[in-house]
Design a protein around this motif. Structure first.
Motif, short mmCIF file in Angstrom:
data_model
loop_
_atom_site.label_atom_id
_atom_site.label_comp_id
_atom_site.label_asym_id
_atom_site.label_seq_id
_atom_site.Cartn_x
_atom_site.Cartn_y
_atom_site.Cartn_z
N THR A 127 59.84 29.07 51.23
CA THR A 127 58.44 29.11 51.68
C THR A 127 57.58 28.31 50.71
O THR A 127 57.72 28.43 49.49
CB THR A 127 57.92 30.56 51.75
OG1 THR A 127 58.76 31.33 52.61
CG2 THR A 127 56.49 30.59 52.28
N ALA A 128 56.69 27.51 51.26
CA ALA A 128 55.70 26.80 50.46
C ALA A 128 54.32 27.33 50.83
O ALA A 128 54.03 27.55 52.01
CB ALA A 128 55.76 25.29 50.70
N TRP A 176 52.21 35.64 45.00
CA TRP A 176 52.57 36.84 44.23
C TRP A 176 53.37 37.82 45.08
O TRP A 176 54.45 38.29 44.65
CB TRP A 176 51.29 37.50 43.72
CG TRP A 176 51.46 38.85 43.12
CD1 TRP A 176 52.49 39.28 42.31
CD2 TRP A 176 50.61 39.99 43.26
NE1 TRP A 176 52.32 40.60 41.94
CE2 TRP A 176 51.16 41.05 42.51
CE3 TRP A 176 49.41 40.19 43.94
CZ2 TRP A 176 50.56 42.31 42.43
CZ3 TRP A 176 48.80 41.44 43.85
CH2 TRP A 176 49.38 42.48 43.11
N ARG A 177 52.86 38.15 46.29
CA ARG A 177 53.54 39.15 47.09
C ARG A 177 54.89 38.64 47.61
O ARG A 177 55.83 39.41 47.76
CB ARG A 177 52.65 39.58 48.27
CG ARG A 177 51.30 40.17 47.85
CD ARG A 177 51.42 41.18 46.72
NE ARG A 177 52.19 42.37 47.12
CZ ARG A 177 52.71 43.25 46.28
NH1 ARG A 177 52.62 43.04 44.97
NH2 ARG A 177 53.35 44.30 46.71
N LEU A 178 54.99 37.35 47.89
CA LEU A 178 56.28 36.79 48.31
C LEU A 178 57.29 36.81 47.17
O LEU A 178 58.45 37.23 47.35
CB LEU A 178 56.09 35.35 48.82
CG LEU A 178 55.46 35.22 50.20
CD1 LEU A 178 54.97 33.79 50.42
CD2 LEU A 178 56.46 35.61 51.28
N ASP A 214 62.10 32.83 47.68
CA ASP A 214 62.02 31.55 46.96
C ASP A 214 60.76 30.84 47.43
O ASP A 214 60.71 30.26 48.51
CB ASP A 214 63.26 30.71 47.27
CG ASP A 214 63.17 29.31 46.67
OD1 ASP A 214 62.53 29.15 45.62
OD2 ASP A 214 63.74 28.38 47.28
N VAL A 215 59.70 30.87 46.61
CA VAL A 215 58.40 30.37 47.02
C VAL A 215 57.85 29.40 46.00
O VAL A 215 58.02 29.59 44.79
CB VAL A 215 57.40 31.54 47.26
CG1 VAL A 215 57.23 32.38 46.00
CG2 VAL A 215 56.06 31.03 47.75
N VAL A 216 57.19 28.34 46.50
CA VAL A 216 56.50 27.40 45.64
C VAL A 216 55.05 27.31 46.11
O VAL A 216 54.78 27.23 47.31
CB VAL A 216 57.17 26.01 45.65
CG1 VAL A 216 57.23 25.42 47.03
CG2 VAL A 216 56.45 25.06 44.69
N VAL A 270 52.84 24.34 41.44
CA VAL A 270 52.65 22.93 41.14
C VAL A 270 51.18 22.60 41.36
O VAL A 270 50.66 22.78 42.47
CB VAL A 270 53.52 22.04 42.04
CG1 VAL A 270 53.35 20.58 41.67
CG2 VAL A 270 54.99 22.45 41.95
N THR A 271 50.51 22.15 40.32
CA THR A 271 49.09 21.85 40.42
C THR A 271 48.85 20.35 40.46
O THR A 271 49.77 19.56 40.26
CB THR A 271 48.32 22.48 39.25
OG1 THR A 271 48.81 21.92 38.01
CG2 THR A 271 48.52 23.99 39.22
#
Length: 386
Positions: free
Chosen positions: A8-9, A22-24, A30-32, A176-177
């Protein structure tokens, strides 16, 4: 076969996107998270002063369970993030909140009806009792009332955002900022996100880009607006504008406008605003980064002060301009447009949606993982406008 960069992105790391990450991550997903600026920037709406969290939400019955869960998660986040009372107060302060307005109106009357329906403890005041208990509120008509909600509280946007992202990263999320997503391309089984110099693929994408959401996903019934936040100095020191004597409030006036604000908590002044009624609250292009302040930003509000909140200078000490989105019915947009299993949109928070961020983040995690929500949120579907 596509090799996915993430399950998930999440596009946008304002308070809603950060809460979703946060909740994911807390569920092992696996979240970005992708943010085009630096989290906490002043170009969106996740900054500036404080926001009032009310549990007895009058706008829709479905918002009350969401607000209850948000409050629980703010408490959890504050405890986990700092572990002491000083840090807890920095993120979330359970200080109560006041609403004022006609007994049959949408603010005070609506809050009382919501509280009775959902069992939220409140205390009511007559107009004369309000004038005695909160003397800085003047010009209250006899047919108005006050509703005090002890379970309400104040959220500080910048510390809350930092604490949320810290917990997300601790749970395993990647962030990633300074990475702008220019296009969202649906592909078989997922999406391809186009950035300036490369692409990223994910099975699902959560679009929580705030004012930039209508650009990333055209067709949503959202409007981006420019809105000022103003802080005023007291005419005399210690004149009753502290947070206890002048708590966070929403006040419906007889002409339908809503005056909102709260006492001076940090020495920056008394924060006040007119919700969606000032001439300065107007459609805006989020790519226009001009945040210049003009007299139109605060003149409507200043004209009210002598009659409604006397004791303040009528020229603000500070004005900040935020950019936010709003839905046509005043609620949020949350769900899968057209039932697309690859895309979730979360937006339309307006000014007061920030306080609901943890509950929204958990609802997003439910959608991503296919978990039945504790409370139905179909009323926030992006397809409800047709």
């Amino acid at each position: 076969m596509t090799r996915w960069d993430a399950e998930t992105a999440v596009v946008g790391l304002g308070t809603w996107g950060a809460a979703a990450v946060w909740r994911l991550a807390s569920r092992g997903v696996d979240v970005v998270g992708l943010e085009r600026f630096t989290p906490g920037h002043a170009l969106g709406s996740s900054h500036g002063g404080s926001r009032l969290l009310r549990v007895a939400r009058p706008e829709h019955p479905g918002l009350v369970p969401l607000a209850r869960r948000s409050r629980e998660l703010w408490e959890e986040l504050a405890d986990a993030g700092r572990g002491n009372r000083a840090g807890r107060e920095c993120v979330f302060s359970a200080c109560g909140g006041l609403v004022i307005g006609p007994e049959n109106g949408r603010v005070a009357g609506g809050t009382l009806r919501a509280a009775r329906t959902h069992g939220v403890p409140v205390r009511t005041f007559t107009a004369s009792a309000l004038r005695f208990r909160y003397p800085r509120h003047t010009g209250i008509p006899r047919h108005h009332m006050g509703v005090w909600e002890p379970s309400a509280g104040v959220v500080r946007p910048e510390p809350a955002l930092r604490a949320t992202l810290a917990l997300a990263q601790r749970a395993g999320a990647r962030t990633v900022t300074d990475s702008r997503v220019t296009r969202v391309e649906p592909i078989p089984g997922g999406v391809r996100l186009h950035l300036a110099h490369h692409c990223l693929t994910a099975r699902q994408v959560v679009l929580a880009a705030g004012a930039w959401l209508p650009t990333l996903f055209p067709g949503l019934s959202l409007q981006t607006v420019r809105a000022p936040l103003s802080w005023f100095r007291e005419l005399e020191a210690d004149s009753g504008f502290g947070p206890e004597s002048f708590p966070s409030f929403r006040r419906e006036l007889d002409d339908g406008r809503i005056l909102w604000g709260g006492g001076d908590r940090d020495g920056h002044g008394v924060g006040l605003g007119l919700y969606d009624a000032m001439a300065a609250v107007k459609p805006s292009d989020p790519e226009d980064t001009d945040r210049s302040v003009v007299a139109e930003d605060w003149s409507d509000l200043s004209r009210l002060l002598p009659a409604k909140v006397p004791g303040l200078e009528t020229v603000p000490a500070r004005v900040a301009v935020i950019t936010r989105t709003r839905a046509a019915d005043g609620l949020y947009v949350l769900g899968r447009p057209g039932g697309d299993p690859r895309v979730i949109v979360a937006g339309g928070a307006g000014l007061h949606g920030l306080a609901q961020a943890p509950g929204i983040g958990e609802a997003v995690a439910d959608l991503v993982t296919g978990t039945p929500s504790a409370a139905p949120l179909d009323f926030l579907s992006p397809d409800r406008f047709g």
